[in-house]
Design an enzyme around this catalytic site. Sequence first.
Site, short mmCIF file in Angstrom:
data_model
loop_
_atom_site.label_atom_id
_atom_site.label_comp_id
_atom_site.label_asym_id
_atom_site.label_seq_id
_atom_site.Cartn_x
_atom_site.Cartn_y
_atom_site.Cartn_z
N LYS A 184 -13.65 -5.02 -10.13
CA LYS A 184 -14.30 -3.82 -10.66
C LYS A 184 -13.25 -2.77 -11.03
O LYS A 184 -13.35 -2.09 -12.03
CB LYS A 184 -15.22 -3.28 -9.56
CG LYS A 184 -16.17 -2.23 -10.01
CD LYS A 184 -17.06 -1.84 -8.86
CE LYS A 184 -18.14 -2.86 -8.63
NZ LYS A 184 -19.45 -2.45 -9.09
N LYS A 207 -6.92 -10.91 -11.64
CA LYS A 207 -8.09 -11.33 -10.88
C LYS A 207 -9.30 -10.48 -11.29
O LYS A 207 -9.13 -9.28 -11.55
CB LYS A 207 -7.73 -11.06 -9.41
CG LYS A 207 -8.69 -11.54 -8.39
CD LYS A 207 -8.08 -11.28 -7.02
CE LYS A 207 -9.15 -11.41 -5.98
NZ LYS A 207 -8.67 -11.23 -4.63
N LYS A 266 0.84 -1.21 0.00
CA LYS A 266 0.00 0.00 0.00
C LYS A 266 0.87 1.25 0.00
O LYS A 266 0.52 2.26 -0.61
CB LYS A 266 -0.93 0.02 1.23
CG LYS A 266 -2.07 -0.94 1.12
CD LYS A 266 -3.18 -0.38 0.25
CE LYS A 266 -4.33 -1.37 0.15
NZ LYS A 266 -5.32 -0.95 -0.84
#
Length: 325
Positions: free
Chosen positions: A196, A193, A113
Amino acid sequence: MKKGRVFSGARPTGRQHIGNYLGAIQNYVGLQQTYECIYCIVDVHALTTLEETHLLKENTREMMLDWLAAGLDPEKSILFIQSHVPEVMELHTLLSMVTPLSWLLRVATFKEKVKAQPHNVNYGLVGYPVLMTADIVLYKADTVPVGEDQLPHLEVAREIVRRFHYLFGPTFPEPKAKLTTFPLVLGLDGERKMSKSYDNDIELAASPEETTQRIMTAFTDPARQYRSDPGHPEVCNVYSLHHFYNREQLVEIAEQCRGAAIGCVDCKQLLADAVNEALVPFRERRAEIAQRTGHVDEVLADGARRAHAIAKETIKEVKEKMGLP
Ligand code: SF4
């Protein structure tokens, strides 16, 4: 007699796609039969990235609508929104006092992150495993359905629980992983994967026409330039989706592909028809729930009330054990 208490949380990503269903929701539905289940939409976790916060409410509602249509049953499970039981934030703070910072800094997803959002390395990112631990232990859940990639997070949660117990005595069940066996569902790009955010997904609630249109855009075997080229189903993403929706025709499709007896457009149409057929009951149920005014809000309010009843007892016990006056 139920086997134990399951907790699982998912970020409010809005309308769910078939990857969400095959990878998580289907499993959630099955666990309802044998476990006492608590399923939560973790809206506070979503704030760590501060993206599209204006969509949080709508995304939460759409997601719950999909969960209900897919078979999550408020009579069997507690379904609620994380922030509606604010004790989780309180427990997060209390558990942060027993969690060495070094444990959190070594978590791989924190490092990822930091790379992904260097402009916003906030405390929430590093504290994420503590909030996740609070999510689980606030409800005294003993079982957490996870994929293999999430095992390190659960191990941090178990370490935090053990440290709390060492300092203040046994309080929570040590949460165990219940490994899900569902394989990775690739997106329509065939590389990543289904997600959205990669725009490579097929929404459960899409219309049959939209679903067919989306499937027609899927990447296939790159070696098949012309209809007469023999194909390689083992490297084709459309074929991998046939595994979930067309199991009985798998051998036949593979043979026809290898022998160029079927074209990719026809093969995609077969897949689209199978997906649309499989989704008929879901879509009917979703439409039926959506027209029941206030139903989703009622489910969420009832879930929050039931979750809160457990949470307030846990917080009382934790505060007493930690010596808070
Ligand atoms: Fe893939 Fe089907 Fe085309 Fe073969 S025929 S490459 S399995 S889409």
